[in-house]
Design an enzyme around this catalytic site. Structure first.
Site, PDB file in Angstrom:
ATOM      1  N   ARG A 129      34.091  85.096  68.550  1.00  0.00           N
ATOM      2  CA  ARG A 129      34.936  85.888  69.463  1.00  0.00           C
ATOM      3  C   ARG A 129      34.100  86.991  70.100  1.00  0.00           C
ATOM      4  NH1 ARG A 129      37.766  89.654  67.349  1.00  0.00           N
ATOM      5  NH2 ARG A 129      38.673  88.459  65.649  1.00  0.00           N
ATOM      6  N   TYR A 134      48.212  84.397  94.475  1.00  0.00           N
ATOM      7  CA  TYR A 134      48.445  83.328  93.509  1.00  0.00           C
ATOM      8  C   TYR A 134      49.700  83.668  92.691  1.00  0.00           C
ATOM      9  CZ  TYR A 134      47.827  80.267  89.524  1.00  0.00           C
ATOM     10  OH  TYR A 134      48.029  79.338  88.537  1.00  0.00           O
TER      11      TYR A 134
HETATM   12  C1  LIG Z   1      44.316  79.199  89.659  1.00  0.00           C
HETATM   13  C2  LIG Z   1      44.147  80.558  90.122  1.00  0.00           C
HETATM   14  C3  LIG Z   1      44.267  81.648  89.235  1.00  0.00           C
HETATM   15  C4  LIG Z   1      44.634  81.456  87.777  1.00  0.00           C
HETATM   16  O1  LIG Z   1      43.632  80.805  87.054  1.00  0.00           O
HETATM   17  P1  LIG Z   1      43.908  79.834  85.794  1.00  0.00           P
HETATM   18  O2  LIG Z   1      42.550  79.353  85.454  1.00  0.00           O
HETATM   19  O3  LIG Z   1      44.855  78.777  86.246  1.00  0.00           O
HETATM   20  O4  LIG Z   1      44.506  80.685  84.728  1.00  0.00           O
HETATM   21  C5  LIG Z   1      44.035  82.916  89.737  1.00  0.00           C
HETATM   22  N1  LIG Z   1      43.727  83.119  91.035  1.00  0.00           N
HETATM   23  C6  LIG Z   1      43.624  82.100  91.911  1.00  0.00           C
HETATM   24  C7  LIG Z   1      43.270  82.390  93.332  1.00  0.00           C
HETATM   25  C8  LIG Z   1      43.837  80.798  91.491  1.00  0.00           C
HETATM   26  O5  LIG Z   1      43.744  79.792  92.367  1.00  0.00           O
END
Ligand SMILES: *Cc1c(COP(=O)(O)O)cnc(C)c1O
Length: 384
Positions: free
Chosen positions: A52, A104
């Site tokens: 970790r 997002y």
């Molecule tokens: C997919 C995405 C996230 C989140 O990432 P995860 O790996 O799915 O947790 C954050 N920001 C953007 C722009 C994304 O496309």
């Protein structure tokens, strides 16, 4: 990599931080699948004690991503959301953050449903206008949080301009660089303080792992985030670190091909009678095309487009054969998504409508398949 400084982007991507593992000469960096590490004696060790806190494979991917973004340090997390969440824990109740209004969906959700409970105040605004941001600045504004291009509307924010404003007001500038990747855009060089990635997308590139990264330069913040990473524990596993290292080796050629395909597809869509609007920053008429051109070396391979009716949406999603109807983006496979009910379902309807995330909007992550196959597939699906 010895003393010779032959460290252009592509070389760094292929060789990673070390080029090979020094002990064995392994070209593919080994997966140190161990949760704990032996100490030879009291106060004697290898520098590793518990995974970790630190793991050699994770270290290698962290140093590699830091090198690609030209940042001092990188921290690797189990997903993009884990990275974003960890960064947000540096703020406390009463702090205010200005955030891009087109965002997002998961990031919107974490601000609204999680950090809201801890008293972090958030204002959403159209960050493509620096004046809008300036208007929202308060005494307690501690950060400006940008996505550029935004997900899914592909709006472009001038990172350099916003970074000037952030510096004047002593607030942090945080940029989610998932869509551009360090191959096309390096926000730290444009004045950002913290760069975020969903490594699940282009950095991984093969739709086979989740990952998140934070890249930054400030020593005090690096230390703080390392402390949070070790305390909270949402770290990237050794095998997934290796998958991302492997993915990064081809980042530049994947993206070049994806972008080449995206330009052709955007031009095809633009002329199609069932398409009412194409949002792709690589098109000269796209608002923000010139800003992106001045701050990035490419336009990426994400295209959003509006179709004429909800029936067309349904037909396209049911009829595509090469393109896959699935969430996510950035991989070698072309994926199409429906933000309205998928990635952006958690955003209230009035906000989605105001922004333009309507029931006629589709988002297309262009892959590296044969571009004529992709266009034929789209053309057929649109005729269905
Ligand atoms: C997919 C995405 C996230 C989140 O990432 P995860 O790996 O799915 O947790 C954050 N920001 C953007 C722009 C994304 O496309």
């Amino acid at each position: 990599m010895g003393e010779i400084d032959c460290r252009n982007f592509e070389t760094k991507a292929v060789h990673g931080e070390s080029g090979f593992e020094s002990r064995t000469g392994a070209i593919s960096y080994p997966i140190y699948q161990s949760s704990t590490f032996r100490h030879e004696g009291l106060n004697k060790g290898t520098g590793y004690d518990y995974s970790r806190t630190g793991n050699p494979t994770r270290d290698e991917v962290e140093k590699t991503v830091a090198a690609l973004e030209n940042g001092r340090a990188c921290l690797a997390y189990s997903s993009g959301m884990a990275a974003i969440s960890s960064v947000l824990t540096i703020f406390k109740g009463g702090d205010h953050i200005i955030v891009s209004d087109d965002l997002y969906g998961g990031t919107y959700r974490i601000f609204e449903e999680i950090y809201e409970h801890y008293g972090i105040e958030v204002t959403y605004t159209d960050t493509t206008s620096t004046e809008n941001i300036e208007k929202e600045l308060r005494e307690n504004t501690k950060a400006i949080y940008l996505e550029t291009p935004t997900n899914p509307l592909m709006k472009i924010t001038d990172i350099r301009e916003v970074s000037k404003l952030a510096k004047e007001h002593n607030t942090l500038l945080i940029v989610d660089n998932t869509f551009m990747t360090p191959y096309y855009q390096k926000p730290l060089e444009l004045g950002a303080d913290i760069v975020l990635h969903s490594g699940t997308k282009y950095l991984c590139g093969h739709n086979d792992a989740l990952a998140g990264f934070v890249i930054l330069n400030d020593e005090r913040l690096i230390e703080k985030l390392r402390f949070i990473q070790n305390s909270v524990g949402a770290v990237l596993a050794p095998f997934d670190s290796w998958l991302i290292l492997r993915g990064i080796k081809t980042l530049h050629i994947r993206l070049d091909r994806q972008q080449e395909n995206a330009i052709k597809i955007a031009n095809f869509l633009k002329k199609h009678k069932k398409i009412t609007k194409v949002l792709y920053p690589g098109l000269e008429e796209h608002v923000g095309h010139d800003i992106l051109k001045s701050e990035a070396s490419g336009f990426g391979a994400m295209i959003s487009f509006y179709v004429d009716s909800k029936e067309t949406v349904e037909k396209v999603l049911e009829s595509v054969k090469v393109i896959i109807f699935a969430e996510s983006l950035g991989g070698v496979e072309s994926l199409i998504t429906y933000p309205y009910t998928q990635t952006h379902a958690d955003i209230p309807d009035d906000i989605r409508k105001r922004l333009g995330v309507t029931d006629k909007l589709l988002r297309f992550s262009v892959g590296i398949e044969n571009v004529d196959d992709l266009i034929k597939d789209l053309d057929k699906a649109l005729q269905a």
